[in-house]
Design an enzyme around this catalytic site. Structure first.
Site, PDB file in Angstrom:
ATOM      1  CB  ALA A   1      -0.884  -0.016   1.247  1.00 61.90           C
TER       2      ALA A   1
ATOM      3  CD  GLN B   1       1.515   6.475   4.529  1.00 58.68           C
ATOM      4  OE1 GLN B   1       2.397   6.208   5.333  1.00 58.68           O
ATOM      5  NE2 GLN B   1       1.576   7.565   3.780  1.00 58.68           N
ATOM      6  CB  SER B   2       3.891  -0.513   2.232  1.00 61.10           C
ATOM      7  OG  SER B   2       4.734  -1.600   2.548  1.00 61.10           O
ATOM      8  CG  ASN B   3       4.668   0.313   8.495  1.00 60.59           C
ATOM      9  OD1 ASN B   3       4.893   1.505   8.641  1.00 60.59           O
ATOM     10  ND2 ASN B   3       3.545  -0.259   8.929  1.00 60.59           N
TER      11      ASN B   3
ATOM     12  CB  ALA C   1       7.134  -0.171   0.582  1.00 69.05           C
TER      13      ALA C   1
END
Ligand SMILES: *Cc1c(COP(=O)(O)O)cnc(C)c1O
Length: 331
Positions: A77, A79-81, A83
């Site tokens: 997403a 807001q992917s942690n 990524a």
């Protein structure tokens, strides 16, 4: 590990072990004894703002380096942690990073995306796609990179490959050393690798997963990963899994999660995030209420990180701003 063979190689990305800290004020607020509840600080993994993806990335990146990769490619997403931490790991190891993210440029520019930019990641916006659409977009991006001479390593959503889960099998061993009398470790369930690794080491009876609504079949995802990791077969029914905290869906803020954020903040001075760790604590609270977590036993809440995601979540930011008490300068 059946799907990889041999002993995995680790790329050092953090300092271990992470602390296990008592949480007596939170414990009492939940209705547990003051010494019953401890927090495993997997948010304090150091690299790139910290979080549970660092343990997974040590093994995933170890394999990528052994295979001669030049570029890490992963998805998530906006807001992917995961990524964000892949971006940080790439910088630490001298690898390029391409993030294939759901959504469109300009949807969001805060939270994790601030750090993605800071860490020099390149982003491909995949638009409004499903999970399989996102994975297909990432495969396409990796193929284009290969045609241009790069050697891409494609990391699945959340780093939840068997190798990623292996990191959490290791965490389970670390935790047993710190809390030999462990009864239950409570963990947010996103892409499943964290719970799978813990279940592999601790057995299904000691791990309570709180589903966050990130994948359609969380139980099957976890048991599948355990089998791929070690060959051990658990039935989905043998898992301790709560699905009562998903609310209107993965990225939405539930009242229970917001209450949990407030509770942790105001008893222990610890920041949780709205999507994962807030749901994990809300699930623990519900488990104490229905008796599936009892006083007098050692319970551990695994703090898996996600603080940048709090700043990237508009509804949660607004609620925290509303909660700010402002006093007049002169009375
Ligand atoms: C990814 C993530 C989780 C969930 O871990 P999975 O291994 O994907 O199930 C929990 N908490 C935070 C903060 C995360 O970023």
């Amino acid at each position: 590990m059946s799907s990889h063979g041999g002993t995995p190689r680790r790329a050092a990305l953090a300092t271990w072990p992470t602390p296990l800290e008592p949480a007596p004020r939170l414990a009492r607020a939940l209705g547990l004894g003051a010494d019953d509840l401890w927090i495993k600080r997997e948010d304090l993994t150091g690299l790139g703002g910290g979080g549970n993806k660092v343990r997974k990335l040590e093994w995933i990146c170890g394999a990528a380096l052994a295979e001669g990769a030049t570029t890490l490619v992963t998805t998530g997403a906006a807001q992917s942690n995961h990524a964000r931490l892949t971006a940080a790991a790439g910088q630490r190891l001298g690898l390029d990073v391409v993030l294939v993210l759901a959504g469109a440029a300009g949807d969001s520019a805060s939270g994790n995306l601030v750090l993605d930019g800071l860490f020099g990641a390149r982003v491909v916006w995949a638009g409004d796609v499903s999970g399989s659409g996102l994975a297909a977009a990432a495969r396409g991006v990796a193929e284009r990179l290969r045609e241009r001479g790069a050697v891409p390593a494609l990391i699945p959503l959340g780093g939840s490959s068997p190798l990623g889960a292996y990191g959490y099998a290791e965490c389970g061993r670390e935790l047993l050393g710190q809390a030999p009398d462990l009864d239950t470790v409570v963990v947010a369930l996103g892409s499943g690798g964290t719970m799978a690794g813990l279940v592999d080491t601790l057995g299904p009876g000691k791990v309570l997963g709180v589903d966050c609504g990130a994948v359609p079949d969380p139980a099957g995802t976890v048991t599948g990963l355990v089998t791929a990791l070690s060959g051990t077969v658990h039935t989905p029914e043998s898992l301790r899994l709560r699905r009562d905290q998903v609310g209107a869906g993965y990225s939405t803020l539930t009242e229970e999660s917001m209450d949990a954020l407030t509770l942790a903040g105001r008893t222990e001075g610890i920041a949780l995030d709205p999507v994962y760790t807030g749901r994990a604590l809300a699930g623990l609270r519900a488990a104490v209420r229905d008796g599936s977590v009892a006083p007098g036993r050692r319970t551990v809440l695994l703090h898996s990180g996600g603080l940048p995601g709090l700043f990237g979540h508009g509804d949660a930011v607004a609620r925290c701003q509303e909660a700010l008490t402002v006093l007049p300068l002169h009375e």
